[in-house]
Motif scaffolding. Structure first.
Motif, PDB file in Angstrom:
ATOM      1  N   CYS A 184       7.678   0.090  -0.909  1.00  0.00           N
ATOM      2  CA  CYS A 184       7.796   1.485  -1.365  1.00  0.00           C
ATOM      3  C   CYS A 184       7.097   1.637  -2.721  1.00  0.00           C
ATOM      4  N   TRP A 199      -4.291   1.208   2.395  1.00  0.00           N
ATOM      5  CA  TRP A 199      -2.975   1.772   2.671  1.00  0.00           C
ATOM      6  C   TRP A 199      -3.100   2.588   3.957  1.00  0.00           C
ATOM      7  N   LEU A 258       7.366   8.191   1.104  1.00  0.00           N
ATOM      8  CA  LEU A 258       6.051   7.539   1.150  1.00  0.00           C
ATOM      9  C   LEU A 258       4.942   8.477   1.611  1.00  0.00           C
ATOM     10  N   ARG A 259       5.079   9.750   1.267  1.00  0.00           N
ATOM     11  CA  ARG A 259       4.048  10.744   1.567  1.00  0.00           C
ATOM     12  C   ARG A 259       3.227  10.957   0.306  1.00  0.00           C
ATOM     13  N   LEU A 317       3.117   8.600  -4.378  1.00  0.00           N
ATOM     14  CA  LEU A 317       3.952   8.739  -3.192  1.00  0.00           C
ATOM     15  C   LEU A 317       5.338   9.253  -3.562  1.00  0.00           C
ATOM     16  N   ARG A 323      -2.026   5.341   5.887  1.00  0.00           N
ATOM     17  CA  ARG A 323      -1.263   6.545   5.589  1.00  0.00           C
ATOM     18  C   ARG A 323      -0.296   6.934   6.708  1.00  0.00           C
ATOM     19  N   LYS A 358       2.406   4.394   6.785  1.00  0.00           N
ATOM     20  CA  LYS A 358       3.022   4.252   5.457  1.00  0.00           C
ATOM     21  C   LYS A 358       3.249   2.795   5.081  1.00  0.00           C
ATOM     22  N   CYS A 359       2.186   2.009   5.232  1.00  0.00           N
ATOM     23  CA  CYS A 359       2.294   0.594   4.890  1.00  0.00           C
ATOM     24  C   CYS A 359       0.902   0.041   4.574  1.00  0.00           C
ATOM     25  N   ASP A 390       6.892  14.813   7.675  1.00  0.00           N
ATOM     26  CA  ASP A 390       5.556  14.522   7.154  1.00  0.00           C
ATOM     27  C   ASP A 390       4.632  15.737   7.208  1.00  0.00           C
TER      28      ASP A 390
END
Length: 156
Positions: A44, A9, A65-66, A61, A11, A14-15, A96
């Motif tokens: 997501c 992932w 998406l944090r 998350l 970070r 975010k994908c 973020d």
């Protein structure tokens, strides 16, 4: 529980990186090589698991998406994982930027070290406590069976 597999992932973006087939992930699992499990929709996910050797990281998350909550499990005996650390992060609104974070470091003897860090201005608070850590144990997952690790509430 819908799961997908990937190399990792990313970070910052975010994908996922490099989506994997179930067969690729199973082969990595069987060889003890690292792979990532996405729980929920690929775009997501609810959380992701980083499975590697004798450790599993679980990151939950939020809607942006944090990583709002993360769990670190270590293998403490053959086939048995123990939750050694849980970290909760507070963010600046929908940005973020992390405002503060609290980490709980668990010992198998019930000792708990608590570390709360604020970032602007920087301040660190520490404390120690004890807890019943029976719920921190989890069986090392067979491939595809991650339900026990993706529980936010760890109490018995």
């Amino acid at each position: 529980m819908k799961v997908s597999f990937c190399n990792s992932w990313f970070r910052a973006k975010k994908c996922p990186t490099e989506m994997w087939s179930e067969d690729q992930a199973r082969a990595a699992h069987e060889k003890g090589l690292p792979y990532t499990v996405l729980v929920g929709a690929v775009e997501c996910p609810y959380c992701f698991l980083e499975v590697a050797g004798n450790a599993v990281g679980v990151s939950f998350l939020d809607e942006h998406l944090r990583e709002s909550l993360s769990y670190d499990f270590q293998e403490v005996e053959s086939g048995v994982l123990f939750l050694t650390m849980a970290t909760h992060r507070n963010f600046d609104g929908d940005k973020d930027r992390v405002l503060s974070g609290t980490s709980y470091i668990f010992g198998q003897d019930g000792a708990v070290s608590i570390r709360r860090e604020f970032f602007n201005p920087h301040k660190l608070e520490t404390a120690t406590s004890s807890a019943d850590v029976a719920a921190n144990y989890s069986p090392r997952p067979e491939f595809g069976y991650y339900d026990d690790l993706v529980r936010v509430e760890r109490q018995s």
